[in-house]
Scaffold this active site. Sequence first.
Site, PDB file in Angstrom:
ATOM      1  N   GLU A 105      42.374 -38.309  33.172  1.00 29.08           N
ATOM      2  CA  GLU A 105      41.269 -37.548  33.785  1.00 29.08           C
ATOM      3  C   GLU A 105      41.518 -37.492  35.281  1.00 29.08           C
ATOM      4  O   GLU A 105      41.671 -38.541  35.931  1.00 29.08           O
ATOM      5  CB  GLU A 105      39.915 -38.197  33.514  1.00 29.08           C
TER       6      GLU A 105
ATOM      7  N   GLU B 179      37.201 -45.150  29.066  1.00 30.49           N
ATOM      8  CA  GLU B 179      36.379 -45.791  30.108  1.00 30.49           C
ATOM      9  C   GLU B 179      35.593 -46.962  29.500  1.00 30.49           C
ATOM     10  O   GLU B 179      34.365 -47.035  29.607  1.00 30.49           O
ATOM     11  CB  GLU B 179      35.464 -44.766  30.795  1.00 30.49           C
TER      12      GLU B 179
END
Length: 512
Positions: free
Chosen positions: A315, A193
Site C-alpha cells: 500500500e 495491518e
Amino acid sequence: MKRILISSLFALSMPLLAQENATINIHANEGKQIIYKEIYGQFAEHLGTCIYGGLWVGENSSIPNIKGYRTDVFNALKNLHVPVLRWPGGCFADEYHWTDGIGPRDQRPKMQNNNWGGTIENNSFGTHEFLNLCEMLGCEPYISGNVGSGTVEELAKWVEYMTSAGDTPMAKLRRQNGRQEPWHVKFLGVGNESWGCGGNMRPEYYADLYRRYSTYCRNYDGNNLYKIASGASDYDYTWTKTLMDRVGHRMDGISLHYYTVTGWSGSKGSATKFNNDDYYWTMGKCLEIENVIKKHCDIMDQTDPKKQTGLLVDEWGTWWDEEQGTTRGHLYQQNALRDAFVAALTLNVFNKHTDRIRMANIAQVVNVLQSMILTNDKQMVLTPTYHVFEMYKGFQDATYLPLDLTCDSMSVRGDRKIPLVSTSAAKEKNGNIIISLANVSLKNSEDLTINLQGANVQKVTGRILTSKNITDFNDFDHPNVVEPTDFNNVKIKKGELKLKVPAKSIVVLELK
Ligand code: AHR
C-alpha cells in the site's frame, strides 16, 4: 551522488535561475537486477466505489460492460498491463468471509462494511468475479486473507477452493459454482495491518499467528503460494525486526505500508487546492520512502543477507481529504499533476531497490485515494497517475541500470532536502533502454546531459507529462487537461544525449 544544496530560505524566497543543469551517467552494460513487474501492481478494496461502480457494474447494467466488468475501465486497465491486483482489502479483508461471496449472486448474504462508511456490501463481487477479472486482464491475483476475525480453517479452505484440482470438498464446491479448473493464485497475504485494523496485535503475537495460519495454506496441484506476512507501517522498525527474528524463512515476503500523508488526524489537505510550499513538502514526504525502505532492508539483511525474503510495499500513494459532496469514509479524492510526481518519484525509488522489493501496490486502482481511474455513473476519466503508470510500462521486468545523478537540491518544509531531478533507467527485454526523468522544479527548466556508457543509441523517442499548473487535474468535463504528448527534443552526439526538460514535467525516453 553529488548535490549542490540550496538552503530553504534561498530556495523558497528567492527566484531561482530560469534554468538548471544536471548530468546523468548511465552504466548501460552493468545491469544485473530485474525490476519485478509486480512493482507496478494495483490494489482493489471493497471501499467506496472501487469495486461497485468502479470495476463492477453487473451484467444487467446500462453501463457498457463485459460480463459485468465495466468496459471502459477494463480496457484502460488492459492498456496499463496491470501485473498484479491485490484484493479484497485492506482493512476490509480482515472482516471478509469468502463463503459469503460465492454461489448465486442473488442468494449471497449482505454485510455491513464497518471500516468504510458502514455501507451495505451485497457480496455480488466475490472470489469468482475477482479471479476471472485477473485472468481476463492477464495479471496475477494477490489475495489478502482474513486473520483478524477469520479462522485458520476458513483461510485454509479458501486456498483449497481457489487452487485445488483434485476430488476435494472445496474443489467440488467450486465446480458446483461453475468453475471446473482451479485458478492460478500465487500471492497470499496472511492478514493486513495486523498492528491496526487487522486485529490490533503485538508483533510477537502476530508472528505466532502467522506461523499457525500459513502452515495450513497448502500448495495444491502444482500451485506454489508466495506467502506474505502483514508488515510494518512507515517507521515501525520493531515490527519488521520481530517478524524477521520470529518468522524468518517461513514467510516469502513481508509487507510495508507507506502513504504520502500529512498525518492521521485532522485535515490532510486538498488534492487540488494547494500552494507551492505544499507541493514541495509532498515531494519531500514521498521521497522519504527511500530512507524508510533502506532501514527496513537493513533489518532484513541482518538475518537474511541473501535477500530471500521479499519486501512488498503493498500500500502506497497520496492520501488527501475526501472530495466535498462525496460519502464520508469512501476516500474519494481527485488526482492532480502533483500526484503524478509522487507516482514517478516513488516508482524511481522502487526500481532502484528491486534487489529486495518484490512487489508494490498503489492504493487504489479506481475511485479510492491515489487512483488510476475515476468514474461517475457512465463517465470515466484517466488520472495523471494513470498516465505515469502507462508511460512507465517499459520498466516492467526490465533490467535495472545503475546510474549516477548530479543535480541541484533544495530544502523543503519538514526538514527535508529534495533533489530537483529524479531518474531511473533500465534495459528492456527487446534491448531498448528506457529512461524516466522528472524535473521537480516548478520554475526552472533542466538542461540535462545523459552519458550512456556501454550503449550505442541510434534513435530516441519520448513522451512528456506536464501542464500549465501543478494543481491541474482531469475531470469528467475536462478529461484531457493532463495527458502525455510526444517529446522529440533530444540531441544525440557521440553516446551523449542532450535535452531540456521543462519545469514540473515528467519525461520518459525510449532508446533504440
Ligand atoms: O487503502 C486504504 C486503507 O489504508 C487500507 O484498507 C488499510 O490497509 C490502510 O490503512
